[in-house]
Design a protein around this motif. Structure first.
Motif, PDB file in Angstrom:
ATOM      1  N   ASN A  26       0.799  -1.105   0.081  1.00  0.00           N
ATOM      2  CA  ASN A  26      -0.234   0.107   0.505  1.00  0.00           C
ATOM      3  C   ASN A  26       1.000   1.578   0.440  1.00  0.00           C
ATOM      4  N   SER A  31       0.813   4.394  -3.392  1.00  0.00           N
ATOM      5  CA  SER A  31       0.269   5.514  -3.725  1.00  0.00           C
ATOM      6  C   SER A  31       1.164   6.037  -4.420  1.00  0.00           C
ATOM      7  N   PRO A  57      -6.386   1.196  -2.084  1.00  0.00           N
ATOM      8  CA  PRO A  57      -5.890   0.229  -1.374  1.00  0.00           C
ATOM      9  C   PRO A  57      -6.335  -1.761  -1.772  1.00  0.00           C
TER      10      PRO A  57
END
Length: 387
Positions: A145, A149, A155
């Motif tokens: 995760n 990003s 997610p």
């Protein structure tokens, strides 16, 4: 389309599971290898065939099927996660406002991801006879995760459908994930127009056929015969999963947690009468059990006429906390006021250390129940503590 795909996948699965190897003619061996290859690639072949059929129908103006449709092509740029956003009307949303908009989702999304991932991992570990390292799973999810990003990823959690498809296809090592990632990246860059015509029904059938073998109908009968109360979180999780899988998992965890708390708050206490009441808690004493223990001792020893002495056999007690010690301190005072005794026996060294540190008044302890009973019938002096 869905029924036809379901029949084809079921037939290919059955053919693969019933292949028999023997030393027969070479043509038979080649036929078995061909069937094994086709059956192993059945998911991909089915989706390709369904896509070609859907494309042919639309080419002739027949729009029968719900297809995947347009999907953005190309790889997302690699850049640091943005700390602000600009809406369609030109308003800039600050990082603090984004956090405020998320609200409880900031805690709920990671929690649901972890619960769902561990539940999926445990389910397939049980089916395929291997063990998982929960710390390793959580570390992988966290790192994924963080890295995701930088490419505007959703997610990341464990996917039940994709894991089931991998398991059904025969993927056994992390190399399957690497290969899948390469194919996804290449597809995003070059093959998105070809995915336009994939019927959603064919994708649904692939997932259904992958998940169906996970159903264990005998588990319900086993739970009924072993411990019927376990059917309560099982049923709640099962029913709510039709609404949302994450809600089903959360409800199951909540009900299981409530059951554990109830067992902690209501520990079973055996009582025997040797002229002196002997009470034996069958588990640890922690703060949820405080009220139950106090009420039980009052009802059986202090509120009867005449009041009776008690030997509290603690050889099953391996944990205790400050709240329980405080309640026992009050019980010792109640026993002293009624001129009867509360004697502890079988205390483990760690538990005895806690009691001694609390400096309880009129605290008596014996190594065994027999010694405690002799103490009550013989010497009136406490073994430890002072009046």
């Amino acid at each position: 389309m869905g029924l036809l795909c379901l029949c084809l996948l079921t037939m290919l699965t059955f053919m693969k599971s019933n292949l028999v190897s023997n030393d027969s003619a070479s043509c038979s061996r080649m036929a078995r290898k061909f069937i094994w290859t086709v059956a192993t690639m059945r998911n991909a072949l089915l989706v390709v065939a369904a896509s070609l059929f859907a494309f042919s129908c639309e080419a002739y103006g027949h729009y029968f099927f719900t297809i995947t449709g347009h999907t953005s092509q190309g790889l997302p740029p690699f850049r640091p996660p943005p700390t602000s956003d600009t809406t369609s009307n030109g308003t800039t949303v600050s990082f603090g406002e984004m956090l405020k908009d998320f609200g409880g989702g900031l805690a709920l999304i990671p929690l649901m991801g972890l619960l769902e991932s561990i539940a999926i991992a445990k389910a397939f570990a049980s089916q395929n006879d291997y063990r998982i390292d929960a710390n390793q799973e959580l570390l992988a999810i966290g790192v994924t995760n963080i890295m995701g990003s930088f490419v505007s990823a959703y997610p990341v959690t464990g996917s039940f459908g994709r894991t089931a498809v991998n398991s059904q296809t025969g993927v056994c090592t992390p190399a399957g994930g690497i290969l899948t990632s390469v194919i996804v990246l290449l597809s995003l860059e070059f093959l998105m127009p070809a995915f336009y015509y994939i019927p959603k029904a064919s994708l649904a059938v692939v997932i259904i056929c992958a998940v169906a073998p996970m159903l264990d109908y005998c588990a319900v009968a086993r739970m009924w015969s072993v411990h019927r109360l376990d059917l309560l979180p099982f049923t709640i999780t099962f029913l709510l999963s039709f609404w949302q899988v994450q809600y089903g998992i959360m409800a199951g965890v909540a009900v299981s947690g409530a059951g554990l708390l109830y067992n902690m708050a209501r520990p079973r206490i055996k009582v025997s009468d040797h002229g002196v009441l002997v009470m034996q808690p069958c588990s640890g004493l922690t703060f949820p059990a405080t009220e139950h223990l106090s009420r039980f001792i009052h009802a059986h020893a202090l509120q009867v006429s005449p009041p009776r002495s008690v030997v509290l056999d603690c050889h099953h007690v391996s944990a205790i906390d400050y709240t329980v010690v405080s309640e026992l301190k009050d019980l010792l005072r109640q026993f002293q006021l009624r001129r009867v005794r509360l004697v502890f026996s079988g205390l483990k060294p760690s538990i005895l250390k806690v009691f001694l540190a609390a400096q309880l008044q009129d605290f008596r302890v014996a190594d065994t129940v027999e010694e405690a009973l002799q103490m009550e019938s013989g010497s009136p002096e406490p073994l430890l503590g002072s009046d």
